[in-house]
Design a protein around this motif. Sequence first.
Motif: not given
Length: 432
Positions: A141, A271, A320-321, A335, A362-363, A376-377, A404, A406-407
Amino acid sequence: MHKKSAAPTFYSVPAKRQASSSSSSYGDVLTLQKWTLDRNLHLMELPEDVLYLLFRYLDLTSLGRLCQVCRKLRRLIQTDSVWLPFSRHQLVIREPQQGNLTKCRTCLPSLKEQCRMARNWTKGINREITIVRHHSRQLPWMQYDQIHPKTMWVSTGEYINCYKVLANGLFQEDKRRKLGPLHRDVTRFVVKDSLVVSGCREGSLFGWHSDTGKTLFCYVNVHTEDTQCVDFHHNLMVSGSRDATLKILSMDEQYNSNQPRATLRAEDRVWSVAMAPDGSTFASGSAGCNGSYPLIIWDLCKGVMDCSLGQDHRRGAGILDLKYEAPDILLSCGYDSYLRLWDLRTEKCEMMWEEPFDSAVYCVKTDGDCAMLTGTARHGMTRLWDKRATKPVQLYYAGHRSSPVYSLAFDCSHLYLALDISISMLDFSIYR
């Protein structure tokens, strides 16, 4: 009889431009043409305000060529007022707001430079550099420091590392402000108000002073499972966990760390959480697998549910965010491959954008204006969005592997992506 000379060609104005000009501008051009009938003038003899008037009739290519004529024209064309009309009609990436602070005006690139880099963003012109490499796969992160904009915090395993962002966008580690180790791996953390607050995979919460690295608190076993997310406002902190609970805790020393002020049942794994800028409410995003609403707004003072958002979430379409743009404006992603903008006054989704490749989002990060970026993933894929359009502006790949995002974090010239084994930077300030 003296014969009047014809006006130079660069004073002529096309008929279409004259028709669309305001009456004052049209009158200025006619006065200029009448004045030049009496003598032959060189372009550089004109007053600067007249030159600025002429610049309004040039396109980007012509302005770029005129910059190369001489130093005076280059200086005049560098002025922000020349480029302001162009910035209104294209997606210029603004410097994201840093809490209640923004970068000082002298630290920002000129508007001309921002327009040039905006072209690189929209056309996908960049240079990728791997600036941090991990020894094993991580769930990192990252976040800009809200007090010191040239400082970046990145989690790696049991530590949160501090980096100074150099002028060229690269990182220089500040080992004096390395936070940790935690009892287990860092999940998510938040940096603001000179504090760093982080969750831990064994259910604990940690807090540090961001300037000195001094540990302020360690709340052990707040949750029975992973502390997946955390946020705070002033002296109140909210954490969410896989154990389907939300905990409201005080960061004041007189309160017992093992006794939360309130425990809220989310009915599903949590989440993400986000506190409203005014601290009156907070939002929580859950997995959305138990038939409950995945996005809920809670009253922070009363500790009760204020409202639930959305009626059309599919099963498993977890959030997710979350990102507040204002006390009543909330961005969510997850998702179900959608990015949504919610108006909390009407409790409705006002706008939504779909990921074309049906990939989990994802973020999300926003510059507070029109630009949004989502990670994205799959395949280190990041998209640039314009709130004024329904389809994405541009797509970027990073990392050269299926990881992915993640941030992410960005400024007007660089994009930073936290992948599983590295931190990648995309440099949009290059000339091409």
